[in-house]
Design a protein around this motif. Structure first.
Motif, PDB file in Angstrom:
ATOM      1  N   THR A 329       0.830  -1.205   0.000  1.00  0.00           N
ATOM      2  CA  THR A 329       0.000   0.000   0.000  1.00  0.00           C
ATOM      3  C   THR A 329       0.863   1.253   0.000  1.00  0.00           C
ATOM      4  O   THR A 329       0.572   2.242  -0.695  1.00  0.00           O
ATOM      5  CB  THR A 329      -0.931   0.004   1.225  1.00  0.00           C
ATOM      6  N   ILE A 330       1.950   1.220   0.763  1.00  0.00           N
ATOM      7  CA  ILE A 330       2.881   2.356   0.790  1.00  0.00           C
ATOM      8  C   ILE A 330       3.457   2.584  -0.599  1.00  0.00           C
ATOM      9  O   ILE A 330       3.529   3.720  -1.095  1.00  0.00           O
ATOM     10  CB  ILE A 330       3.997   2.113   1.813  1.00  0.00           C
ATOM     11  N   ARG A 331       3.885   1.491  -1.260  1.00  0.00           N
ATOM     12  CA  ARG A 331       4.478   1.619  -2.588  1.00  0.00           C
ATOM     13  C   ARG A 331       3.471   2.169  -3.584  1.00  0.00           C
ATOM     14  O   ARG A 331       3.818   2.985  -4.449  1.00  0.00           O
ATOM     15  CB  ARG A 331       4.997   0.262  -3.048  1.00  0.00           C
ATOM     16  N   GLN A 332       2.234   1.715  -3.477  1.00  0.00           N
ATOM     17  CA  GLN A 332       1.210   2.213  -4.383  1.00  0.00           C
ATOM     18  C   GLN A 332       0.950   3.704  -4.168  1.00  0.00           C
ATOM     19  O   GLN A 332       0.797   4.476  -5.120  1.00  0.00           O
ATOM     20  CB  GLN A 332      -0.095   1.412  -4.184  1.00  0.00           C
ATOM     21  N   THR A 333       0.953   4.109  -2.893  1.00  0.00           N
ATOM     22  CA  THR A 333       0.762   5.527  -2.576  1.00  0.00           C
ATOM     23  C   THR A 333       1.916   6.366  -3.128  1.00  0.00           C
ATOM     24  O   THR A 333       1.704   7.488  -3.640  1.00  0.00           O
ATOM     25  CB  THR A 333       0.651   5.719  -1.053  1.00  0.00           C
ATOM     26  N   LYS A 335       3.665   5.732  -5.771  1.00  0.00           N
ATOM     27  CA  LYS A 335       3.536   5.842  -7.218  1.00  0.00           C
ATOM     28  C   LYS A 335       2.495   6.888  -7.606  1.00  0.00           C
ATOM     29  O   LYS A 335       2.625   7.566  -8.625  1.00  0.00           O
ATOM     30  CB  LYS A 335       3.140   4.489  -7.811  1.00  0.00           C
ATOM     31  N   GLU A 336       1.444   6.983  -6.792  1.00  0.00           N
ATOM     32  CA  GLU A 336       0.350   7.893  -7.122  1.00  0.00           C
ATOM     33  C   GLU A 336       0.619   9.336  -6.736  1.00  0.00           C
ATOM     34  O   GLU A 336      -0.079  10.240  -7.212  1.00  0.00           O
ATOM     35  CB  GLU A 336      -0.927   7.397  -6.442  1.00  0.00           C
TER      36      GLU A 336
END
Length: 337
Positions: A329-333, A335-336
């Motif tokens: 979730t941290i990595r996805q955040t 990227k966004e």
């Protein structure tokens, strides 16, 4: 005698020239260095005794004294493929006792000759004379570790305490490979954990007061496994995992003769695992022990760990799984953003 040290011998059967000589037979005899020399299979002994010639390129091959003691003449020679095919002409059988490298030059040469179509090839046979038992490569590991301990400047100075941190790290990496489901990584990490065992065992051999070896380590765990599995090696019966566990705990209690179920629980393991282990010991012993009341996150985590253990959940594994989701979730955040 030619440059290879091989001189073709006359036909040992006294046969005269043939119009169309039989191509003969070549037997490549392989042995395992992990099996004591001289312990060969019966087909191997039959082939050796029936052969017209027995050749070996290595005069120091460990099998040679035993072959000669059995009355087998072995010529030290390294013939080329062409020379070997030539001596087989007339129907002769030649056994080549392979060296540790497996005679790649000879086998490659025979393959080239066969592929050329210019030569009538003798019958070719690969005959394993001794086989490795399961676990035989562990003997190689012992030998390699022994040499490293003796010759490596870093390894020769290591102690049990100095290596302790690596044991913890490798155990965690093994667990991660299991949880990730990566088979290649699992195999590698199992090897790294095994390295810790063999390394510590080799260090223990050098202790001046109470030395022990990998054989002592293996012997100890073999004896423990046999004693704690009376339903396999004894007269007890067990048809369910619960009955097996009951046997294990009973035998363990007899061995340890502990005064408390908490004895033997390592206090330096991660906190959730420690709490779950203590709860498991108490529950298995049939003890009703209230959880201590207190303020703070520690007591809350203790309650959660005990509840997870009672429900059959490993709290450490559950938290790691949740943490991996959190990581993603941290990595996805990131990227966004």
């Amino acid at each position: 005698m030619n440059a290879t040290g091989f001189e073709p011998a006359p036909d040992q059967h006294g046969q005269g020239p043939r119009t169309v000589p039989a191509p003969g037979r070549i037997v490549l005899l392989t042995t395992s260095h992990r099996v004591a020399p001289g312990l060969l299979s019966w087909p191997a002994w039959q082939a050796l005794h029936a052969a017209d010639r027995v050749l070996c390129a290595d005069g120091a091959h460990p099998q040679l004294p035993y072959l000669r003691e059995a009355g087998i003449r072995v010529d030290e020679a390294a013939p080329t493929a062409e020379e070997l095919v030539g001596v087989c002409a007339g129907g002769n059988t030649v056994v080549v006792v392979a060296t540790g490298e497996g005679e790649p030059a000879l086998t490659d040469g025979l393959a080239r000759l066969a592929g050329s179509g210019r030569v009538e090839m003798p019958e070719l046979e690969l005959l394993p004379a001794s086989y490795d038992l399961p676990g035989a490569r562990l003997l190689d590991l012992v030998q390699v570790m022994d040499r490293i301990r003796a010759e490596c400047p870093w390894s020769s100075q290591q102690t049990h305490k100095g290596l302790a941190k690596y044991g913890i790290e490798e155990a965690y990496e093994l667990v991660e490979a299991i949880e990730e489901g990566d088979r290649d990584e699992l195999r590698e990490e199992l090897g790294d954990v095994l390295l810790q065992v063999i390394f510590h065992s080799r260090i223990a051999e050098d202790d001046p007061e109470t030395p022990f070896s990998i054989d002592d380590v293996a012997g100890g765990i073999v004896a423990k496994l046999i004693h704690r599995h009376p339903h396999v090696f004894g007269d007890e019966t067990a048809t369910t995992p619960e009955e097996v566990k009951a046997h294990w705990l009973r035998m363990k209690a007899m061995e340890k003769q502990r005064t408390s179920v908490t004895e033997g629980v390592p206090l330096h393991q991660p906190g959730l695992a420690l709490a779950a282990k203590l709860a498991s010991r108490a529950r298995t012993a049939g003890l009703t022990v209230p959880l201590p009341k207190g303020e703070g996150i520690g007591y809350e985590l203790l309650t959660l760990a005990a509840r997870a253990e009672a429900e059959g959940t490993d709290p450490e594994a559950a938290l790691r799984a949740a943490a991996r989701v959190y990581r993603d979730t941290i990595r996805q955040t990131e990227k966004e953003s």
